[in-house]
Design an enzyme around this catalytic site. Structure first.
Site, PDB file in Angstrom:
ATOM      1  N   LYS A  22       0.832  -1.214   0.000  1.00 51.37           N
ATOM      2  CA  LYS A  22       0.000   0.000   0.000  1.00 51.37           C
ATOM      3  C   LYS A  22       0.859   1.253   0.000  1.00 51.37           C
ATOM      4  CE  LYS A  22      -1.597   1.351   4.207  1.00 51.37           C
ATOM      5  NZ  LYS A  22      -1.182   2.729   4.556  1.00 51.37           N
ATOM      6  N   ASN A  23       1.849   1.290   0.884  1.00 58.37           N
ATOM      7  CA  ASN A  23       2.622   2.525   1.055  1.00 58.37           C
ATOM      8  C   ASN A  23       3.597   2.793  -0.085  1.00 58.37           C
ATOM      9  OD1 ASN A  23       1.199   2.941   3.349  1.00 58.37           O
ATOM     10  ND2 ASN A  23       2.854   2.423   4.768  1.00 58.37           N
ATOM     11  N   ARG A  93      -4.736  10.006   5.433  1.00 58.70           N
ATOM     12  CA  ARG A  93      -3.733  11.070   5.507  1.00 58.70           C
ATOM     13  C   ARG A  93      -2.821  11.092   4.296  1.00 58.70           C
ATOM     14  NH1 ARG A  93      -3.197  13.012  10.408  1.00 58.70           N
ATOM     15  NH2 ARG A  93      -1.183  13.840   9.830  1.00 58.70           N
ATOM     16  N   CYS A 117      -4.480  12.161  14.521  1.00 60.77           N
ATOM     17  CA  CYS A 117      -4.573  10.769  14.095  1.00 60.77           C
ATOM     18  C   CYS A 117      -4.450   9.902  15.337  1.00 60.77           C
ATOM     19  CB  CYS A 117      -3.424  10.514  13.126  1.00 60.77           C
ATOM     20  SG  CYS A 117      -3.128   8.818  12.693  1.00 60.77           S
ATOM     21  N   ARG A 122       1.104  13.906  13.971  1.00 57.91           N
ATOM     22  CA  ARG A 122       1.430  13.774  12.552  1.00 57.91           C
ATOM     23  C   ARG A 122       1.243  15.065  11.760  1.00 57.91           C
ATOM     24  NH1 ARG A 122      -0.740   8.138  10.272  1.00 57.91           N
ATOM     25  NH2 ARG A 122       0.986   8.433   8.834  1.00 57.91           N
ATOM     26  N   ASP A 305       5.634   0.228  11.986  1.00 57.89           N
ATOM     27  CA  ASP A 305       4.460  -0.477  11.470  1.00 57.89           C
ATOM     28  C   ASP A 305       4.442  -1.965  11.848  1.00 57.89           C
ATOM     29  OD1 ASP A 305       3.493   1.844  10.388  1.00 57.89           O
ATOM     30  OD2 ASP A 305       4.129   1.416   8.330  1.00 57.89           O
ATOM     31  N   VAL A 327       9.041   6.631  16.756  1.00 61.98           N
ATOM     32  CA  VAL A 327       8.603   7.307  15.522  1.00 61.98           C
ATOM     33  C   VAL A 327       7.315   8.099  15.761  1.00 61.98           C
ATOM     34  CG1 VAL A 327       7.950   7.006  13.103  1.00 61.98           C
ATOM     35  CG2 VAL A 327       9.753   5.566  14.100  1.00 61.98           C
ATOM     36  N   ARG A 397      -8.026  -1.338   5.222  1.00 61.79           N
ATOM     37  CA  ARG A 397      -7.293  -0.268   4.534  1.00 61.79           C
ATOM     38  C   ARG A 397      -5.938  -0.776   4.025  1.00 61.79           C
ATOM     39  NH1 ARG A 397      -6.487   4.797   8.055  1.00 61.79           N
ATOM     40  NH2 ARG A 397      -5.307   5.223   6.192  1.00 61.79           N
TER      41      ARG A 397
HETATM   42  N1  EPU Z   1       6.507  14.425  11.068  1.00 67.20           N
HETATM   43  C1  EPU Z   1       6.478  15.761  11.412  1.00 67.20           C
HETATM   44  N2  EPU Z   1       6.299  16.681  10.420  1.00 67.20           N
HETATM   45  C2  EPU Z   1       6.118  16.326   9.122  1.00 67.20           C
HETATM   46  C3  EPU Z   1       6.141  14.955   8.780  1.00 67.20           C
HETATM   47  C4  EPU Z   1       6.341  14.020   9.777  1.00 67.20           C
HETATM   48  O1  EPU Z   1       6.642  16.113  12.575  1.00 67.20           O
HETATM   49  O2  EPU Z   1       5.945  17.214   8.279  1.00 67.20           O
HETATM   50  C5  EPU Z   1       6.736  13.398  12.115  1.00 67.20           C
HETATM   51  C6  EPU Z   1       5.512  12.500  12.328  1.00 67.20           C
HETATM   52  O3  EPU Z   1       4.567  13.095  13.183  1.00 67.20           O
HETATM   53  C7  EPU Z   1       6.163  11.252  12.898  1.00 67.20           C
HETATM   54  C8  EPU Z   1       7.513  11.194  12.173  1.00 67.20           C
HETATM   55  O4  EPU Z   1       7.741  12.509  11.687  1.00 67.20           O
HETATM   56  O5  EPU Z   1       6.368  11.406  14.275  1.00 67.20           O
HETATM   57  C9  EPU Z   1       7.590  10.218  11.013  1.00 67.20           C
HETATM   58  O6  EPU Z   1       6.447  10.360  10.200  1.00 67.20           O
HETATM   59  P1  EPU Z   1       6.458  10.129   8.623  1.00 67.20           P
HETATM   60  O7  EPU Z   1       6.164  11.427   7.972  1.00 67.20           O
HETATM   61  O8  EPU Z   1       7.683   9.402   8.211  1.00 67.20           O
HETATM   62  O9  EPU Z   1       5.191   9.191   8.449  1.00 67.20           O
HETATM   63  P2  EPU Z   1       4.205   9.243   7.217  1.00 67.20           P
HETATM   64  O10 EPU Z   1       4.962   9.544   6.002  1.00 67.20           O
HETATM   65  O11 EPU Z   1       3.023  10.060   7.563  1.00 67.20           O
HETATM   66  C10 EPU Z   1       4.499   6.730   6.539  1.00 67.20           C
HETATM   67  C11 EPU Z   1       3.594   5.550   6.381  1.00 67.20           C
HETATM   68  C12 EPU Z   1       3.131   5.097   7.750  1.00 67.20           C
HETATM   69  C13 EPU Z   1       4.363   4.730   8.579  1.00 67.20           C
HETATM   70  C14 EPU Z   1       5.317   5.920   8.648  1.00 67.20           C
HETATM   71  C15 EPU Z   1       6.614   5.627   9.360  1.00 67.20           C
HETATM   72  C16 EPU Z   1       2.604   5.931   4.209  1.00 67.20           C
HETATM   73  C17 EPU Z   1       1.394   6.250   3.422  1.00 67.20           C
HETATM   74  N3  EPU Z   1       2.459   5.920   5.539  1.00 67.20           N
HETATM   75  O12 EPU Z   1       3.712   7.732   7.190  1.00 67.20           O
HETATM   76  O13 EPU Z   1       2.357   3.954   7.562  1.00 67.20           O
HETATM   77  O14 EPU Z   1       3.983   4.349   9.878  1.00 67.20           O
HETATM   78  O15 EPU Z   1       5.641   6.373   7.325  1.00 67.20           O
HETATM   79  O16 EPU Z   1       7.274   4.569   8.772  1.00 67.20           O
HETATM   80  O17 EPU Z   1       3.659   5.667   3.656  1.00 67.20           O
HETATM   81  C18 EPU Z   1       0.638   2.413   8.049  1.00 67.20           C
HETATM   82  O18 EPU Z   1       0.856   1.897   6.953  1.00 67.20           O
HETATM   83  O19 EPU Z   1      -0.104   1.903   8.921  1.00 67.20           O
HETATM   84  C19 EPU Z   1       1.283   3.680   8.369  1.00 67.20           C
HETATM   85  C20 EPU Z   1       0.861   4.457   9.380  1.00 67.20           C
END
Ligand code: EPU
Length: 417
Positions: A22-23, A93, A117, A122, A305, A327, A397
């Site tokens: 998915k990701n 998201r 969330c 996030r 994850d 994380v 999902r």
């Molecule tokens: N963060 C910030 N500011 C930002 C972006 C991120 O503070 O602008 C923080 C987040 O709050 C978090 C950390 O940085 O504490 C890492 O978040 P990241 O942005 O890497 O997560 P994401 O891109 O929103 C993706 C996956 C998630 C997975 C995380 C971490 C997708 C669509 N989602 O989320 O997947 O947990 O990376 O590996 O790729 C899931 O599949 O269940 C899922 C939640």
């Protein structure tokens, strides 16, 4: 509302095939917005999030067609709208992944801020600062981000942390920007590398994907692509733990063991036998489980994850395991549900101490997010008696046909409602 019911205690045996990730699929779908010609993606998983993202792309006027057998064609010839509305963004998201492509291709985008969330605040501040560094004018208004730019220009982007979707968003924006961009520290996840390969196919020059510095030479026009979604490493890890927690023996096929090194290492430390070849994990657990210390970190560390699933396993280890979540700040929602099955877990701050015991007992549980749901299903497969997990839409999902796959391995699991 649908529920999953399990009669626990059956050791799983057999072979299971992992679906596309998915990701990885979601950013590839967003990348199709960068060109007016049709793009073909194969090995697409059949999931709630993919359907939601398809709906979002259709709102922009893109043509999204499921061609059967996991093949999807997306063509964004022209745009009827550049707005990602709250109703869709609040359910997923990852919708924010359209921000970079829209502003790069159309010169503007209006995307709802995702809001809080279940697993943490996030924010998307790093996405926005990066897009701003590329020259876009960004304003926030009535819960929406409005980004505008004549033509983005390459820039050095310094992130506060290696955000996964943030890195992906910025890579897509930089691919159509004038000149060279540099993203640091970039996320190193396999899904980022998969997107980099596709952007390279499209004509952007991307180097360094998989390291903490990615450089992108943008071009004025990108070509269409054909690509295959990489296997879902989290689904693969979840099935490996399903074998381990039930004391079974399972071949997890169609995966990339190289993407799961931290998980394999911890499973071996716990006492699970794991062998791997190019595309299959062979997982078997006979003896007792040993406790471990785990800290979640960005790739190549232990994935957040997989934390809930690993915690479910550790509830049955001989001794106390320590699990530290670094994380996300609130990713222990499954703890209260596991306790309802008799698990003994203390949480202080970002650290859980899991005191293993001989057995869990079946209970009625509520899923709070995607990976927490997976952890509860694993616990239910091992527990004595019946477990009922409600709010299954979380699981749907991100796990394709999970109960069918588990039934094929011998699990007593079904859906009701
Ligand atoms: N963060 C910030 N500011 C930002 C972006 C991120 O503070 O602008 C923080 C987040 O709050 C978090 C950390 O940085 O504490 C890492 O978040 P990241 O942005 O890497 O997560 P994401 O891109 O929103 C993706 C996956 C998630 C997975 C995380 C971490 C997708 C669509 N989602 O989320 O997947 O947990 O990376 O590996 O790729 C899931 O599949 O269940 C899922 C939640």
């Amino acid at each position: 509302m649908q529920q999953i019911v399990m009669q626990g205690g059956t050791a799983l045996h057999g072979r299971v095939e992992v679906s596309g990730a998915k990701n990885a699929a979601l950013p590839l779908m967003a990348a199709a917005l960068l060109t007016e010609s049709p793009c073909d993606i194969t090995n697409m998983p059949d999931l709630g999030d993919i359907r939601t993202f398809s709906m979002l792309l259709r709102q922009f006027g893109a043509h999204v067609e499921a061609l059967g057998s996991g093949k999807m064609r997306i063509q964004a010839r022209s745009f009827a709208s550049v707005e990602a509305p709250y109703d869709l963004v609040k359910t997923m998201r990852a919708s924010v992944l359209v921000l970079g492509p829209l502003v790069a291709r159309c010169g503007q985008a209006r995307v709802s801020l995702p809001g809080g969330c279940a697993i943490g605040a996030r924010p998307i501040d790093q996405h926005l600062e990066g897009i701003r560094a590329l020259g876009a004018d960004i304003t926030l208004d009535h819960g929406y981000v409005y980004a505008r730019a004549q033509r983005l220009r390459g820039a050095d982007i310094h992130l506060r942390m290696p955000t996964v979707t943030g890195t992906e968003n910025l890579m897509m924006a930089a691919a159509l920007a004038a000149g060279r961009s540099r993203i640091h520290p970039a996320a190193r996840e396999p899904e980022v590398v998969c997107l980099a390969e596709v952007l390279t196919c499209m004509g952007a020059r991307v180097t360094g994907a998989g390291t903490d510095t990615i450089e992108i030479e943008g071009v004025s026009c990108l070509q269409p692509f054909q690509c295959t979604v990489i296997p879902d490493r989290i689904e693969a890890g979840t099935f490996a733990i399903a074998a381990a927690i039930t004391g079974g023996k399972v071949e997890v096929a169609h995966c990339r063991p190289g993407h799961l090194e931290a998980v394999i290492q911890q499973l071996r430390a716990v006492g699970v036998r794991v062998e791997a070849d190019d595309s299959t994990l062979y997982v078997e657990r006979r003896g007792l489980l040993r406790p471990v210390n785990i800290t979640t970190t960005p790739y190549p560390g232990f994935p957040t994850d997989m934390q809930a699933q690993m915690m479910a396993l550790m509830t049955l280890a001989r001794g106390t395991s320590i699990i530290r979540e670094t994380v996300f700040e609130n990713r222990f929602m499954h703890v209260a549900e596991l306790r309802r099955m008799g698990a003994q877990i203390d949480v202080r701050g970002n650290t859980a101490r899991v005191h293993g015991q001989d057995a869990l007992t079946g209970a009625q549980l509520m899923a709070t997010d995607l990976r927490a749901s997976a952890g509860l299903i694993l616990a239910g497969l091992a527990a004595q008696g019946e477990t009922v997990v409600s709010r299954m839409y979380h699981l749907d999902r991100g796990y394709e046909h999970i109960e069918k796959k588990l039934v094929a391995l011998g699990a007593k699991i079904w859906r009701q409602g």
